[in-house]
Enzyme design. Sequence first.
Site, PDB file in Angstrom:
ATOM      1  N   GLU A 176       0.796  -1.221   0.000  1.00 13.65           N
ATOM      2  CA  GLU A 176       0.000   0.000   0.000  1.00 13.65           C
ATOM      3  C   GLU A 176       0.834   1.280   0.000  1.00 13.65           C
ATOM      4  O   GLU A 176       0.653   2.170   0.837  1.00 13.65           O
ATOM      5  CB  GLU A 176      -0.975  -0.007   1.179  1.00 13.65           C
ATOM      6  N   PRO A 177       1.779   1.410  -0.946  1.00 11.39           N
ATOM      7  CA  PRO A 177       2.586   2.637  -0.993  1.00 11.39           C
ATOM      8  C   PRO A 177       1.731   3.875  -1.214  1.00 11.39           C
ATOM      9  O   PRO A 177       0.829   3.875  -2.041  1.00 11.39           O
ATOM     10  CB  PRO A 177       3.532   2.388  -2.174  1.00 11.39           C
ATOM     11  N   ARG A 178       2.027   4.907  -0.451  1.00 11.71           N
ATOM     12  CA  ARG A 178       1.388   6.217  -0.573  1.00 11.71           C
ATOM     13  C   ARG A 178       2.460   7.299  -0.458  1.00 11.71           C
ATOM     14  O   ARG A 178       3.526   7.077   0.109  1.00 11.71           O
ATOM     15  CB  ARG A 178       0.357   6.456   0.533  1.00 11.71           C
ATOM     16  N   GLU A 234      -6.760  -7.163  -1.746  1.00 11.97           N
ATOM     17  CA  GLU A 234      -7.224  -7.143  -0.359  1.00 11.97           C
ATOM     18  C   GLU A 234      -8.646  -6.612  -0.342  1.00 11.97           C
ATOM     19  O   GLU A 234      -8.953  -5.646  -1.035  1.00 11.97           O
ATOM     20  CB  GLU A 234      -6.381  -6.213   0.526  1.00 11.97           C
ATOM     21  N   TRP A 261     -13.103   3.711   4.555  1.00 14.03           N
ATOM     22  CA  TRP A 261     -13.074   4.718   3.493  1.00 14.03           C
ATOM     23  C   TRP A 261     -14.307   5.619   3.454  1.00 14.03           C
ATOM     24  O   TRP A 261     -14.395   6.494   2.607  1.00 14.03           O
ATOM     25  CB  TRP A 261     -12.908   4.028   2.139  1.00 14.03           C
TER      26      TRP A 261
END
EC number: 3.2.1.78
Length: 437
Positions: free
Chosen positions: A196-198, A303, A274
């Site tokens: 989950e790179p941000r 996921e 979310w």
Amino acid sequence: MMMLSKSLLSAATAASALAAVLQPVPRASSFVTISGTQFNIDGKVGYFAGTNCYWCSFLTNHADVDSTFSHISSSGLKVVRVWGFNDVNTQPSPGQIWFQKLSATGSTINTGADGLQTLDYVVQSAEQHNLKLIIPFVNNWSDYGGINAYVNAFGGNATTWYTNTAAQTQYRKYVQAVVSRYANSTAIFAWELGNEPRCNGCSTDVIVQWATSVSQYVKSLDSNHLVTLGDEGLGLSTGDGAYPYTYGEGTDFAKNVQIKSLDFGTFHLYPDSWGTNYTWGNGWIQTHAAACLAAGKPCVFEEYGAQQNPCTNEAPWQTTSLTTRGMGGDMFWQWGDTFANGAQSNSDPYTVWYNSSNWQCLVKNHVDAINGGTTTPPPVSSTTTTSSRTSSTPPPPGGSCSPLYGQCGGSGYTGPTCCAQGTCIYSNYWYSQCLNT
């Protein structure tokens, strides 16, 4: 998954004699390849079902790994995502698992029995149980170290990590150490650049450039295996304007999936975190499938989870994914199991326990549907069922109010009952959530 309870797993009891005797017979195996927008797994092209088992990488009892993988395989699942990282800044206590100790004065990659040798057995067991593994190299979140452990060692912050020379040099050393151990194993489904790179508030070019460079590097080390980014799918112009479709977290799904050295796209789905309702997820799946189709690559629904009524709310997502062009597979978060000594695996509100009613619905029924069976997942409820933390409708595009606990994408929001535009008073760092004040 974004945030997990931090715990290093300790040694469990020895394997029973029966478990030692009942060893599975592995089938002839080959490297995974891509055929259009689907995957070729051991000579069979089609849609796959899988799961996440991050904790599998940290089990010190081999019998627990074997029993878990036996249950996963016998359930009909093909792919398992396990953590390939466990970063620390100080030496852990004896018996605790760690893969890499990060320090500006000299980092250490642990290849010992309490280090990468535990991952060695996970790969070996996957080979024996005819399973494929997706292995990410770093976590965006601080669970098991993550980017934060690099920041502690080399300075900067979570957004500058992608361009921090010292951090990236050590990250690549670790990538090389992991990839070189398993480059010839057919149990590896894909290497994943991160979980989950941000890059909150960054130009989306930062992650595009980083992902391009690192994926090319991985390909130079290993030409046998697929490579993917591991992102949540945030940032896409074809949606309804709800937070997950916006670009505030520094990711652009359509751009990322177009990167030539990435073989497929990934996206995640957590309506409870979310600020969206559960039925909203069907459109989320379809818009990402369309982006992957445009790129000529498969999408993996990597996921997903619903805290309320998982069978009722997740089964329609599975059906949508299975029946939408561009989708190559799905992997629910997360697998739960009970070991021979009666102890249970790590878990969270999304866990699907082996042999439970949710397992029957979301695993066995889903696998039957993939294999052409007649099992029909439960229909979408006529009334939207949402978590108490979830709005009954997605946040309005460009509106002045987002639901309480809905993610506000890093912007400044506050309010007693909703996230109203203004100055953020209290923000949940882990989920970029606007919380009650």
